[in-house]
Scaffold this active site. Structure first.
Site, PDB file in Angstrom:
ATOM      1  N   GLU A   1       0.825  -1.215   0.000  1.00  0.00           N
ATOM      2  CA  GLU A   1       0.000   0.000   0.000  1.00  0.00           C
ATOM      3  C   GLU A   1       0.859   1.266   0.000  1.00  0.00           C
ATOM      4  O   GLU A   1       1.712   1.442   0.879  1.00  0.00           O
ATOM      5  CB  GLU A   1      -0.912  -0.007   1.241  1.00  0.00           C
ATOM      6  CG  GLU A   1      -1.885   1.157   1.240  1.00  0.00           C
ATOM      7  CD  GLU A   1      -2.899   1.076   2.390  1.00  0.00           C
ATOM      8  OE1 GLU A   1      -3.279  -0.037   2.800  1.00  0.00           O
ATOM      9  OE2 GLU A   1      -3.297   2.143   2.880  1.00  0.00           O
TER      10      GLU A   1
ATOM     11  N   HIS B   1      -2.254  10.182  -0.921  1.00  0.00           N
ATOM     12  CA  HIS B   1      -2.435   8.906  -1.602  1.00  0.00           C
ATOM     13  C   HIS B   1      -2.439   9.046  -3.111  1.00  0.00           C
ATOM     14  O   HIS B   1      -2.023   8.168  -3.824  1.00  0.00           O
ATOM     15  CB  HIS B   1      -3.816   8.316  -1.229  1.00  0.00           C
ATOM     16  CG  HIS B   1      -3.767   7.375  -0.071  1.00  0.00           C
ATOM     17  ND1 HIS B   1      -3.284   6.102  -0.202  1.00  0.00           N
ATOM     18  CD2 HIS B   1      -4.152   7.499   1.213  1.00  0.00           C
ATOM     19  CE1 HIS B   1      -3.376   5.488   0.964  1.00  0.00           C
ATOM     20  NE2 HIS B   1      -3.889   6.316   1.850  1.00  0.00           N
TER      21      HIS B   1
END
Ligand code: MEV
Length: 433
Positions: free
Chosen positions: A84, A382
């Site tokens: 991630e 992100h």
């Protein structure tokens, strides 16, 4: 006094080989690993075949280093294996904030695991319970004959508890808990062997029939704790008083305290960090996950594993407590070459030390998430990494990865179809098709 520092500004800007060299130097890994084009150890196919069944290959994930950790006065570089984006960067940033406040402090329990024995068809369960408790010395002594090496290392059976369950779908049952000190192992093998060895004795003493004999992953006698301070100035927001940053993290924590839907995501963020270290060091992350979530629900309501408070000086004080059944011996910790490498980078010998590092990582990961969520929204950080991943999945390579990602962000459309269209246009422009 160790003068090595995990504060390495610009670590992220270095090449992979330069990063490896710095890590090797930090961890005194020896000359081979410090060479310019050094390779990392990898899991060979034959080793994989010895690990599990029906192997057809091995599977790779990014192996990264979180910087800035100082734990009980000692600097650590933290190896992480995770797919991630933003987790490692967020963690390193949060570790720096806690470093500003003096670093993490930690404690942990002795490495006590629980082995369970289910006892069925017991004629007089209440009296049988007392008979079993009365035979504690006999049971501990017998369990300790099973693993003399562990006993010599200071581990072994410590105590028993017997629970009378008056009603279940199949009627009453007794459940015996064998409390077992597993020293530096995760402990499943040692505990499972120990409880299995007690079967005949427990059946004789109870007059019943032994059913399941297995470790409990609710390792609530093996808790690890970490706490730290973030000076309020470190959380100052542009144009806002420093107190506002502290307040926003407190509000985010309060949300998790009162709402299990939020607490689940809050704890997921904590486990992003802990699991990544567990995976890097060859530990059973499913066991750690199971224990953490069961512990979070121990009051009957699912709660956050961290607490955030304001100090008298207005600083932010964070703490975490959770079961951490992590080992530095046994299982993949020694048989997986990269797990061995990760343990060398951490410089840990004992399981408790590793558990305390993992607790610090969980706390810092939570701080990173709450700070990002409460102050800027999670998507900003992100988005860039996500856009790069989407670009690569669409077939972009080399310089095209960033070009495609940038165009998608500008157009506020980060999707595979957009990436493919941009990529096609760029290839036509650059004459590469
Ligand atoms: C994402 O993997 C983790 C977070 O959702 C954690 C949180 O919300 O606290 C950002």
């Amino acid at each position: 006094m160790d003068i090595k520092t995990s504060r390495i500004p610009g670590f992220y800007k270095l090449s992979v080989y330069e990063r490896r060299r710095l890590v090797a130097e930090f961890a005194s890994l020896g000359s081979a690993e410090s060479q310019p084009n050094n390779e990392m150890p990898a899991l060979e196919l034959e080793q994989a075949e010895r690990m599990i069944e029906n192997v057809i290959g091995t599977y790779c994930l990014p192996f990264a280093i979180a910087t800035n950790f100082t734990i009980n006065g000692q600097d650590r570089l933290v190896p992480m294996v995770i797919e991630e984006p933003s987790v490692v960067a967020g963690l390193s940033y949060a570790a720096r904030l806690v470093r500003d406040g003096g670093g993490f402090q930690t404690t942990s329990d002795e490495p006590l695991m629980i082995g369970q024995m289910q006892i069925l068809d017991v004629p007089n369960p209440a009296a049988a319970r007392l008979r079993l408790l009365g035979a504690k010395s006999e049971l501990l002594e017998q369990a300790n004959t099973i693993d003399p090496v562990l006993v010599r290392l200071g581990g072994g059976a410590r105590d028993i508890a017997v629970h009378l369950i008056p009603a279940s779908p199949i009627g009453p049952m007794l459940v015996l808990h064998l409390i077992y000190d597993v020293r530096d192992a995760m402990g499943a093998n040692a505990v499972n062997t120990a409880v299995e060895s007690l079967t005949a004795t427990v059946e004789r003493l109870s007059g019943g029939r032994v059913g399941l004999r297995i470790i409990s992953n609710l390792a609530d006698r093996r808790l690890a704790r970490a706490w730290g301070r973030v000076p309020k100035e470190s959380l100052a927001l542009e144009g806002l008083p420093a107190e506002e940053g502290v307040q926003r993290v407190l509000e985010a924590h309060a949300f998790a305290e009162v709402d299990p839907y939020r607490a689940t995501t809050h704890n997921k963020g904590i486990m992003n960090g802990i699991d990544a270290v567990a995976l890097a060091t060859g530990n059973d992350w499913r066991a750690i996950e199971a224990g953490a979530h069961a512990y979070a629900a121990r009051s009957g309501v699912y709660k956050p594993l961290t607490t955030w408070e304001r100090s008298a000086e207005g600083d932010l004080i964070g703490s975490i407590e959770l079961p951490l059944a992590a080992g530095t011996v046994g299982g993949a910790t020694k048989s997986h070459p990269q797990a061995r490498y990760a343990l060398q980078i951490l410089g840990v010998e004992h399981a408790r030390e590793l558990a305390e590092i993992m607790a610090s990582v969980g706390l810092a990961q939570n701080l990173a998430a709450l700070r990002a969520l409460a102050m800027e929204g999670i998507q900003r950080g992100h988005m860039r990494l996500h856009a790069r991943q989407v670009a690569m999945a669409a077939g972009a390579e080399g310089e095209l990865v960033d070009l495609v990602a940038d165009r998608m962000i500008q157009a506020q459309t980060v999707r595979s179809d957009a990436a493919e269209t941009i990529l096609k246009a760029l290839r036509v422009q650059t004459g590469s098709v």
